[in-house]
Design an enzyme around this catalytic site. Structure first.
Site, PDB file in Angstrom:
ATOM      1  N   HIS A  95     -17.020  15.624  62.540  1.00 50.84           N
ATOM      2  CA  HIS A  95     -17.954  14.950  63.463  1.00 50.84           C
ATOM      3  C   HIS A  95     -18.811  14.179  62.498  1.00 50.84           C
ATOM      4  CE1 HIS A  95     -16.282  16.265  67.240  1.00 50.84           C
ATOM      5  NE2 HIS A  95     -16.295  17.544  66.818  1.00 50.84           N
ATOM      6  N   ASN A 373     -42.186  22.026  57.580  1.00 53.74           N
ATOM      7  CA  ASN A 373     -40.959  22.425  57.185  1.00 53.74           C
ATOM      8  C   ASN A 373     -40.358  21.327  56.561  1.00 53.74           C
ATOM      9  OD1 ASN A 373     -38.515  24.541  57.536  1.00 53.74           O
ATOM     10  ND2 ASN A 373     -37.690  22.644  58.632  1.00 53.74           N
ATOM     11  N   ARG A 376     -41.012  21.082  53.028  1.00 55.33           N
ATOM     12  CA  ARG A 376     -40.500  22.357  52.200  1.00 55.33           C
ATOM     13  C   ARG A 376     -39.169  22.054  51.995  1.00 55.33           C
ATOM     14  NH1 ARG A 376     -43.541  25.646  55.719  1.00 55.33           N
ATOM     15  NH2 ARG A 376     -41.759  26.074  56.878  1.00 55.33           N
ATOM     16  N   ASN A 379     -37.235  18.201  49.534  1.00 55.35           N
ATOM     17  CA  ASN A 379     -36.972  18.162  48.019  1.00 55.35           C
ATOM     18  C   ASN A 379     -37.228  19.443  47.479  1.00 55.35           C
ATOM     19  OD1 ASN A 379     -36.575  17.780  45.397  1.00 55.35           O
ATOM     20  ND2 ASN A 379     -37.521  15.542  45.415  1.00 55.35           N
ATOM     21  N   HIS A 383     -40.339  20.886  45.203  1.00 55.66           N
ATOM     22  CA  HIS A 383     -41.202  21.490  46.097  1.00 55.66           C
ATOM     23  C   HIS A 383     -41.464  23.062  45.328  1.00 55.66           C
ATOM     24  CE1 HIS A 383     -41.399  25.346  48.940  1.00 55.66           C
ATOM     25  NE2 HIS A 383     -42.489  24.426  49.351  1.00 55.66           N
ATOM     26  N   TYR A 391     -49.647  25.517  43.992  1.00 48.18           N
ATOM     27  CA  TYR A 391     -50.240  26.372  45.204  1.00 48.18           C
ATOM     28  C   TYR A 391     -50.180  27.969  44.726  1.00 48.18           C
ATOM     29  CZ  TYR A 391     -50.125  28.712  49.752  1.00 48.18           C
ATOM     30  OH  TYR A 391     -50.814  29.474  51.008  1.00 48.18           O
ATOM     31  N   SER A 414     -49.210  15.446  44.769  1.00 48.81           N
ATOM     32  CA  SER A 414     -47.990  14.952  45.010  1.00 48.81           C
ATOM     33  C   SER A 414     -48.487  13.577  45.355  1.00 48.81           C
ATOM     34  CB  SER A 414     -47.445  15.736  46.288  1.00 48.81           C
ATOM     35  OG  SER A 414     -46.214  15.091  46.459  1.00 48.81           O
ATOM     36  N   HIS A 418     -46.926  10.229  43.349  1.00 43.62           N
ATOM     37  CA  HIS A 418     -45.739   9.361  44.154  1.00 43.62           C
ATOM     38  C   HIS A 418     -46.579   7.917  43.843  1.00 43.62           C
ATOM     39  CE1 HIS A 418     -44.096  12.610  45.978  1.00 43.62           C
ATOM     40  NE2 HIS A 418     -43.037  11.920  46.354  1.00 43.62           N
TER      41      HIS A 418
END
Length: 508
Positions: A95, A373, A376, A379, A383, A391, A414, A418
């Site tokens: 599918h 989520n 996280r 990528n 991350h 972090y 980040s 970017h």
């Protein structure tokens, strides 16, 4: 005063003065004093309890995060681990393969429609790729700039670590040696990996795709070299060599392998496959080329005609709304293409060529019901780098007191990176990405957190992606044509940071 005598097991008698005990029981001041001491002790115990529970929770959280995010770095029963990408597993389902076939069919339709339009307008059946050739122009300049960055990243960080590690444990002034070495390396990094790519891009006026190659490789080399130093230096600090032994320095070959393997976290060993599947390599290269032409046709058929004609129209709210909705379809298609071409095909290609077995470059982000989520799982490669060196290090410096601050700092870094890549790639400053990432992204991250599990939240996530991509494609395309029609007349800071589409959109 009453006294009593007691005898212990060894026959030693102890005299207990009972008078004072009776006085304490009958003295109200003593009762109040003991009550206050008990209350203070109870408060102290509660504070200690809260601290211990917080430390245990932090340790368990770190262990869980490490377990979930750390790649497998050891063999199991002598066999290498092979963690495949989610898309590879999905494509085994008939599918899901049908959806992939639908995208291929759309690519064929794009080719046929372009041929038909060219035949009707110009009377010939020729596929022209002028825009593609322009975007990837000046590849000779790109090659020597990349080669210079690569040679520098390969030699300078490694031999700097070798020099520092060899003298650290023998040097009387360890702090002075470390500070001087760090300052020299930082100056070299800023000059070669910082200023050189910017100078090459601006001085040689590279076209967009060539610009992105240089800038993205600049960012990758910076992240790779930082990870190498960050992971290797603590090992040298804590492992003091014995008399006559040498300091353990990572081998040159492991660092060279790390510069090409599809991960940003340095380790001295990775899980490896036993052989290269050359058929898989050929299919993957074909898919990368297909994605490249797919993106070209999306721009030529869905973006260029809309914004070429729009650039000659006066600005209005109606025109802006229509342009955004026109950009939603090409925007989301370009997002999916970039994801599939880079995070799936490109990284899997290098993983296969290098026999790199850990293929967890992303997770099932399309099923996310929260933006936390999604960030996280979209990528995992980037991350992991932000998690370990942004972090966790921020939490360590703040003694685990500012988790929200750590998360916000990662978002800001980040967003800035970017926006820097887009600004250098397009050749103009228009902080659309930064605004969407640093403001809306932060708000969605805290409001749509992991507690959201409803399917409606997944719809909201996809709706936000559709609208966000439409806004980005619309505004960046408008600014691109405004920069062409109304070029800058000076180099003042205000003119460099002010979008030309704000003042040029009404001109004809």
């Amino acid at each position: 005063m009453a006294t009593a005598q007691t005898t212990n097991a060894n026959g030693v008698r102890h005299r207990c003065v009972l008078g004072h005990k009776m006085d304490d029981l009958t003295n109200p001041v003593g009762i109040e004093s003991k009550t206050d001491d008990a209350a203070q002790w109870h408060k102290h115990v509660q504070r200690v309890k809260v601290k211990i529970l917080q430390q245990v929770q932090d340790q368990l959280s770190d262990i869980l995060d490490t377990t979930l995010t750390e790649p497998v770095h050891a063999s199991v029963n002598g066999k290498t681990s092979n963690i495949s990408s989610p898309s590879s597993e999905l494509f085994e389902i008939s599918h899901i393969r049908t959806i992939y076939h639908m995208f291929v069919a759309v690519l064929i339709i794009f080719c046929v429609s372009t041929l038909a339009v060219d035949y009707i307008d110009q009377g010939r059946l020729v596929l022209e790729f002028d825009l593609l050739f322009y975007a990837f122009g000046k590849l000779g300049t790109v090659t020597w700039v990349w080669a210079l960055m690569f040679v520098y990243t390969l030699l300078v960080p490694y031999y700097t670590l070798l020099f520092w590690g060899s003298f650290y444990h023998r040097c009387p002034s360890k702090l002075g040696l470390s500070v001087c070495t760090a300052l020299v390396l930082a100056a070299l990094q800023a000059s070669v990996l910082g200023l050189l790519p910017i100078y090459a891009v601006v001085q040689h006026q590279l076209p967009p795709a060539s610009r992105f190659i240089v800038i993205l490789e600049q960012i990758r080399f910076l992240m790779k070299s930082y990870s190498f130093m960050r992971e290797s230096a603590p090992e040298i600090l804590k492992n003091t060599p014995k008399q006559g032994e040498k300091v353990h320095i990572p081998t040159f070959s492991t660092y060279l392998y790390f510069l090409f393997c599809p991960t940003l976290i340095y380790r001295e060993s990775y899980p490896r496959n036993t052989h290269i599947r050359w058929k898989y390599v050929g299919v993957t290269v074909t898919m990368i080329l297909g994605c490249l032409f797919y993106g070209y046709f999306i721009l030529v058929r869905l973006c260029v005609p809309v914004f070429t004609s729009e650039s000659h129209q006066p600005f209005s709210k109606r025109a802006m709304v229509l342009a955004v909705f026109h950009s939603i379809l090409p925007g989301i298609m370009l997002l999916l293409l970039c994801f599939f071409a880079f995070l799936h095909c490109w990284l899997n290609l290098f993983a296969e060529l290098l026999q790199f077995a850990d293929r967890m470059f992303y997770k099932d982000w399309w099923n996310s019901t929260s933006f936390a989520n999604y960030y996280r799982t979209w990528n995992v490669v980037v991350h992991d780098w932000l998690y370990y060196y942004g972090y966790r290090d921020f939490l360590w410096l703040s003694r685990r007191k500012f988790r929200t601050g750590a998360m916000l700092s990662v978002f800001i870094v980040s967003a800035v990176v970017h926006e820097y890549a887009l600004a250098m790639g397009f050749g103009f400053f228009y902080p659309v990405m930064f605004f969407l990432f640093a403001i809306f992204g932060v708000v969605f991250n805290f409001t749509m957190n992991d507690k959201r599990q409803s399917p409606v939240c997944n719809i909201i996530m996809w709706l936000s992606l559709f609208v966000g991509q439409g806004v980005q494609v619309c505004l960046y395309c408008q600014e691109w044509y405004a920069q062409i029609r109304c070029p800058r007349t000076g180099n003042s800071i205000w003119e460099l940071v002010t979008p030309r589409s704000w003042s040029c959109s009404h001109q004809k």
